[in-house]
Design a protein around this motif. Sequence first.
Motif, PDB file in Angstrom:
ATOM      1  N   ALA A 109      38.966  48.975  47.513  1.00 49.43           N
ATOM      2  CA  ALA A 109      38.139  48.108  48.359  1.00 49.43           C
ATOM      3  C   ALA A 109      38.136  46.666  47.871  1.00 49.43           C
ATOM      4  O   ALA A 109      38.311  45.735  48.660  1.00 49.43           O
ATOM      5  N   PHE A 110      37.951  46.459  46.559  1.00 44.23           N
ATOM      6  CA  PHE A 110      37.711  45.096  46.062  1.00 44.23           C
ATOM      7  C   PHE A 110      38.899  44.461  45.357  1.00 44.23           C
ATOM      8  O   PHE A 110      38.889  43.252  45.119  1.00 44.23           O
ATOM      9  N   LEU A 111      39.927  45.261  45.042  1.00 46.26           N
ATOM     10  CA  LEU A 111      41.113  44.687  44.412  1.00 46.26           C
ATOM     11  C   LEU A 111      42.314  44.634  45.340  1.00 46.26           C
ATOM     12  O   LEU A 111      43.217  43.810  45.134  1.00 46.26           O
ATOM     13  N   LEU A 112      42.358  45.488  46.366  1.00 45.77           N
ATOM     14  CA  LEU A 112      43.503  45.539  47.267  1.00 45.77           C
ATOM     15  C   LEU A 112      43.162  45.114  48.690  1.00 45.77           C
ATOM     16  O   LEU A 112      43.920  44.390  49.323  1.00 45.77           O
ATOM     17  N   PHE A 113      42.031  45.566  49.204  1.00 42.85           N
ATOM     18  CA  PHE A 113      41.674  45.254  50.595  1.00 42.85           C
ATOM     19  C   PHE A 113      40.944  43.919  50.728  1.00 42.85           C
ATOM     20  O   PHE A 113      41.356  43.042  51.485  1.00 42.85           O
ATOM     21  N   ALA A 114      39.859  43.747  50.000  1.00 41.76           N
ATOM     22  CA  ALA A 114      39.000  42.572  50.170  1.00 41.76           C
ATOM     23  C   ALA A 114      39.649  41.238  49.827  1.00 41.76           C
ATOM     24  O   ALA A 114      39.217  40.206  50.360  1.00 41.76           O
ATOM     25  N   PRO A 115      40.678  41.162  48.949  1.00 39.09           N
ATOM     26  CA  PRO A 115      41.309  39.853  48.734  1.00 39.09           C
ATOM     27  C   PRO A 115      41.815  39.179  50.008  1.00 39.09           C
ATOM     28  O   PRO A 115      41.902  37.957  50.061  1.00 39.09           O
ATOM     29  N   PHE A 117      40.113  38.853  52.588  1.00 33.95           N
ATOM     30  CA  PHE A 117      38.995  38.058  53.094  1.00 33.95           C
ATOM     31  C   PHE A 117      39.073  36.626  52.570  1.00 33.95           C
ATOM     32  O   PHE A 117      38.558  35.696  53.214  1.00 33.95           O
ATOM     33  N   ALA A 118      39.703  36.446  51.399  1.00 34.81           N
ATOM     34  CA  ALA A 118      39.826  35.112  50.810  1.00 34.81           C
ATOM     35  C   ALA A 118      41.069  34.381  51.301  1.00 34.81           C
ATOM     36  O   ALA A 118      41.318  33.246  50.878  1.00 34.81           O
ATOM     37  N   ASN A 119      41.827  34.993  52.192  1.00 33.97           N
ATOM     38  CA  ASN A 119      43.038  34.366  52.726  1.00 33.97           C
ATOM     39  C   ASN A 119      42.694  33.079  53.471  1.00 33.97           C
ATOM     40  O   ASN A 119      41.695  33.023  54.206  1.00 33.97           O
ATOM     41  N   PRO A 120      43.511  32.022  53.323  1.00 31.89           N
ATOM     42  CA  PRO A 120      43.245  30.769  54.049  1.00 31.89           C
ATOM     43  C   PRO A 120      43.169  30.939  55.559  1.00 31.89           C
ATOM     44  O   PRO A 120      42.584  30.093  56.250  1.00 31.89           O
ATOM     45  N   ALA A 121      43.742  32.013  56.087  1.00 31.22           N
ATOM     46  CA  ALA A 121      43.659  32.248  57.532  1.00 31.22           C
ATOM     47  C   ALA A 121      42.219  32.357  58.000  1.00 31.22           C
ATOM     48  O   ALA A 121      41.918  32.121  59.174  1.00 31.22           O
ATOM     49  N   HIS A 122      41.296  32.709  57.100  1.00 33.74           N
ATOM     50  CA  HIS A 122      39.889  32.869  57.457  1.00 33.74           C
ATOM     51  C   HIS A 122      39.039  31.679  57.003  1.00 33.74           C
ATOM     52  O   HIS A 122      37.800  31.781  56.966  1.00 33.74           O
ATOM     53  N   ALA A 123      39.678  30.562  56.675  1.00 33.23           N
ATOM     54  CA  ALA A 123      38.953  29.416  56.112  1.00 33.23           C
ATOM     55  C   ALA A 123      37.884  28.869  57.058  1.00 33.23           C
ATOM     56  O   ALA A 123      36.900  28.270  56.612  1.00 33.23           O
ATOM     57  N   SER A 124      38.056  29.061  58.344  1.00 38.92           N
ATOM     58  CA  SER A 124      37.078  28.540  59.306  1.00 38.92           C
ATOM     59  C   SER A 124      35.808  29.402  59.380  1.00 38.92           C
ATOM     60  O   SER A 124      34.819  28.988  59.982  1.00 38.92           O
ATOM     61  N   ALA A 131      33.435  34.695  50.262  1.00 37.06           N
ATOM     62  CA  ALA A 131      34.475  35.707  50.085  1.00 37.06           C
ATOM     63  C   ALA A 131      35.400  35.337  48.937  1.00 37.06           C
ATOM     64  O   ALA A 131      35.805  36.204  48.146  1.00 37.06           O
ATOM     65  N   VAL A 132      35.752  34.069  48.816  1.00 40.62           N
ATOM     66  CA  VAL A 132      36.594  33.610  47.708  1.00 40.62           C
ATOM     67  C   VAL A 132      35.883  33.830  46.381  1.00 40.62           C
ATOM     68  O   VAL A 132      36.479  34.310  45.409  1.00 40.62           O
ATOM     69  N   ARG A 133      34.586  33.498  46.331  1.00 39.08           N
ATOM     70  CA  ARG A 133      33.834  33.694  45.088  1.00 39.08           C
ATOM     71  C   ARG A 133      33.768  35.166  44.678  1.00 39.08           C
ATOM     72  O   ARG A 133      33.757  35.485  43.493  1.00 39.08           O
ATOM     73  N   ARG A 134      33.766  36.041  45.650  1.00 40.13           N
ATOM     74  CA  ARG A 134      33.672  37.469  45.348  1.00 40.13           C
ATOM     75  C   ARG A 134      35.025  38.112  45.058  1.00 40.13           C
ATOM     76  O   ARG A 134      35.148  38.922  44.123  1.00 40.13           O
ATOM     77  N   TYR A 135      36.054  37.779  45.849  1.00 40.79           N
ATOM     78  CA  TYR A 135      37.253  38.607  45.889  1.00 40.79           C
ATOM     79  C   TYR A 135      38.547  37.913  45.493  1.00 40.79           C
ATOM     80  O   TYR A 135      39.603  38.557  45.525  1.00 40.79           O
ATOM     81  N   GLU A 136      38.515  36.646  45.123  1.00 40.58           N
ATOM     82  CA  GLU A 136      39.759  36.013  44.697  1.00 40.58           C
ATOM     83  C   GLU A 136      40.345  36.805  43.531  1.00 40.58           C
ATOM     84  O   GLU A 136      39.657  37.097  42.550  1.00 40.58           O
ATOM     85  N   ALA A 142      33.251  40.128  42.185  1.00 41.94           N
ATOM     86  CA  ALA A 142      33.379  41.559  42.478  1.00 41.94           C
ATOM     87  C   ALA A 142      34.667  42.124  41.898  1.00 41.94           C
ATOM     88  O   ALA A 142      34.698  43.267  41.428  1.00 41.94           O
ATOM     89  N   ALA A 143      35.726  41.324  41.925  1.00 39.47           N
ATOM     90  CA  ALA A 143      37.000  41.785  41.375  1.00 39.47           C
ATOM     91  C   ALA A 143      36.879  42.054  39.878  1.00 39.47           C
ATOM     92  O   ALA A 143      37.333  43.100  39.374  1.00 39.47           O
ATOM     93  N   ILE A 144      36.264  41.143  39.149  1.00 31.86           N
ATOM     94  CA  ILE A 144      36.118  41.306  37.702  1.00 31.86           C
ATOM     95  C   ILE A 144      35.213  42.487  37.379  1.00 31.86           C
ATOM     96  O   ILE A 144      35.520  43.309  36.506  1.00 31.86           O
ATOM     97  N   GLU A 145      34.088  42.605  38.090  1.00 31.93           N
ATOM     98  CA  GLU A 145      33.178  43.729  37.844  1.00 31.93           C
ATOM     99  C   GLU A 145      33.863  45.064  38.142  1.00 31.93           C
ATOM    100  O   GLU A 145      33.672  46.043  37.416  1.00 31.93           O
ATOM    101  N   THR A 146      34.648  45.100  39.200  1.00 34.93           N
ATOM    102  CA  THR A 146      35.321  46.333  39.583  1.00 34.93           C
ATOM    103  C   THR A 146      36.276  46.793  38.488  1.00 34.93           C
ATOM    104  O   THR A 146      36.334  47.983  38.149  1.00 34.93           O
TER     105      THR A 146
END
Length: 516
Positions: A109-115, A117-124, A131-136, A142-146
């Motif tokens: 969920a947080f290392l393969l799928f959710a990254p 969400f941080a894609n520039p395609a969703h910047a708007s 999302a970047v703060r959580r999943y980059e 979230a990535a580090i905690e996971t």
Amino acid sequence: MSKDIRLHVPLNRVEGDLDIKVDLRDGRVADAWSSGTMYRGFENILVGRAPLDGLVISPRICGICTTAHLTVAARALDKIAGTTVPDNARRLRNVTLMAEHIQSDIRHAFLLFAPDFANPAHASQALHAEAVRRYEPFKGRAAIETIKETKRVIEIIGILGGQWPHSSFMVPGGVVGVPATSDLLQCRQILALYRQWYEQRVLGCRIERWQAVHNLETLEAWLDECDSHRASELGFFLRFGRAVGLDTVGRGHGNYVCFGSLELPEETSVRPGGGPAAGNLLQPAGFARGTVVESFDQAKISEHVAHSWFRDYGGGRHPSAGETNPYATGSESHRYSWAKAPRYDGAPAETGPLAEMIIAGHPLISDWVGRLGPSALVRELARLIRPTTLMPAMDTWIAEMLSSDGEYYRRHEEIEHGEGCGLGEAARGALGHWVTIRDGKIDHYQIITPTAWNGSPRDSNGIRGPWEEALIGTPVRDPENPVELGHVVRSFDPCLVCTVHTVSCRRDAAQLLARI
């Protein structure tokens, strides 16, 4: 005037090698092909070896679902040997398998799928910065905690099974050792700490509170109930996923298969799962069309190779009679994947947490799919909440082992002849090993993995595999950055390393891909 585009997308952040080709028409996917580009041949490697060799070799098919492969390999030999596994051995097998599940679900969920969400395609999107703060990757909270938390919970398998991955502690008749009381207490503490983190950070509430969410209305009420729910990883996932339209893509065929898993001890306070034929399983087996569930019959399984790089045998075959004969001349354009095409009663079927919950009659997931249909969003939601159904049973079984002085192994006759299948659920869904023993050696071995179901190519009737079908209709705003394709395919949690059946080839990879 319509604009047609052919996209070829090598997809990363999946286990193994996956190529996706799609035809775009007016910015939407009109057709799709999924290609597993690696041949491994484990089934052929096993032929001629001693029966117990499968317990050492098959867990090395995958470094993520290694305990799942060991579990079903052992269950196949249990059946051939005609042995009944003692209660404590069932408990220990189940706890280790579930530890693998709850680790894999959150890592995916947080290392393969959710990254994505941080894609520039969703910047708007208003939530993009969060999302970047959580999943980059490697930086997000979230990535580090996971990484930290899932690394700890998998120690349960190391303590009870000696190592992870590629453990070999299960044998026909049970397991190879009796855990010390201190080991069980340590496992229970590890589980308690993981559950605490999961409740605080992923759910934002206790599991008992989440279990009261039983339909779409109570889900909305839960989301609006307090800040801890909305700010949790689950709450954020739902809000961001809806904002980018994940609830409108990834539908697929709407068929689901589950082999059933987690055999209950004869004496336990854990109750069977739901569904029409739960029997003695925590996760019942079944097949569903939409949310209408049918009893499961493994005789209805077949594998097709008409569009795979194997010698064709015409139509589909039950895995007990299946063949794995590689055939990759490249001269036939209709063959495009090393994955075979499993079918149930002739139909393609999705497997994984979504299928498990539909077949078990999970109230929230069944209500969602019944009213809104399947989607990438609900598929990933099912994976995120599966630990809520597993961790309470894990704790109970560890406690029951602590209070029991029962045996962990039951002797049996030497395995010289026989046929059997071991069926179960890996983190990604239905997994089966079909084994024939003759004169004390493996004569035939066939494996169907979850991603073989989900990532299959077309079958003998030209019907697409589940995620090929799920891609149809997906809008792609920017062909140079087709993040939407990743959302749909990754919602199935692809694992190509154990999907495809290395081969020496004189042609390089580029030439091979050019022939697809």
